[in-house]
Write a protein that holds these residues in place. Structure first.
Motif, PDB file in Angstrom:
ATOM      1  N   THR A 101       0.832  -1.209   0.000  1.00  0.00           N
ATOM      2  CA  THR A 101       0.000   0.000   0.000  1.00  0.00           C
ATOM      3  C   THR A 101       0.860   1.250   0.000  1.00  0.00           C
ATOM      4  N   TRP A 106      -1.223   4.135  -1.646  1.00  0.00           N
ATOM      5  CA  TRP A 106      -2.566   3.981  -1.094  1.00  0.00           C
ATOM      6  C   TRP A 106      -2.591   4.200   0.420  1.00  0.00           C
ATOM      7  N   SER A 109      -5.827   5.535   1.949  1.00  0.00           N
ATOM      8  CA  SER A 109      -7.063   4.820   1.647  1.00  0.00           C
ATOM      9  C   SER A 109      -7.231   3.670   2.639  1.00  0.00           C
ATOM     10  N   ALA A 112      -8.184   0.356   1.028  1.00  0.00           N
ATOM     11  CA  ALA A 112      -7.080  -0.349   0.366  1.00  0.00           C
ATOM     12  C   ALA A 112      -6.162  -1.016   1.391  1.00  0.00           C
TER      13      ALA A 112
END
Length: 166
Positions: A101, A106, A109, A112
């Motif tokens: 990630t 990400w 997020s 995610a």
């Protein structure tokens, strides 16, 4: 897996206590200032928690509840070095997902991150399921194993032991 989840509940208290001690000692007034220091402190304290219990009887509090014990491949107690190695290798449950990630950008997020973590945990469970002795990867690499150890039933005073013909 139940012991894993229960361990997470217990570690929540360990992390909160660590933060309560760390914040005043470092004069941390905002959660984002000094967060990496707090994360490092939590990593060390959690490691000490596991290493202490594994070297002193082979059971954390959650493992005692579920009658699980950590031993080496010969059934002997785990050495401190082996406990450190197992603790570091156990991060394989989380690090690949967190690194992925981070590399993919990400990090902001939550969906995610949770998806990656869940996928990684499922992969670790699948690897253990496919292993002939149903061992997790970090146990295989560290030379340790989790065994089931039921407590010995206590005899009532004056009771005849089981199997005693008298």
């Amino acid at each position: 897996m139940a012991a894993f989840l229960y361990e997470g509940v217990l570690l929540f208290g360990v992390v909160v206590l660590t933060a309560l001690i760390y914040s005043p000692l470092t004069n941390q007034r905002h959660a984002l200032k000094g967060q990496h220091g707090l994360q490092a402190a939590c990593f060390v304290v959690i490691g000490l928690y596991f290493i202490w219990f594994w070297c002193r009887g082979g059971q954390t509090l959650a493992q005692k509840t579920w009658h699980l014990r950590l031993v080496d491949l010969n059934g002997a107690p785990v050495s401190p070095m082996r406990a450190v190695m197992r603790y570091l290798l156990a991060w394989l449950w989380f690090l690949p997902a967190l690194l992925t990630t981070g590399v993919m950008g990400w990090t902001h997020s939550a969906g995610a991150i949770w998806t990656a973590l869940l996928g990684n945990i499922l992969a670790c469970l699948l690897i253990a399921r496919l292993h002939p002795r149903r061992q997790f990867l970090h146990d295989v690499l560290a030379g340790t194993q989790i065994i089931t150890q039921r407590p010995v039933p206590k005899q009532k005073p004056g009771a005849t032991p089981v199997g005693d013909p008298s």
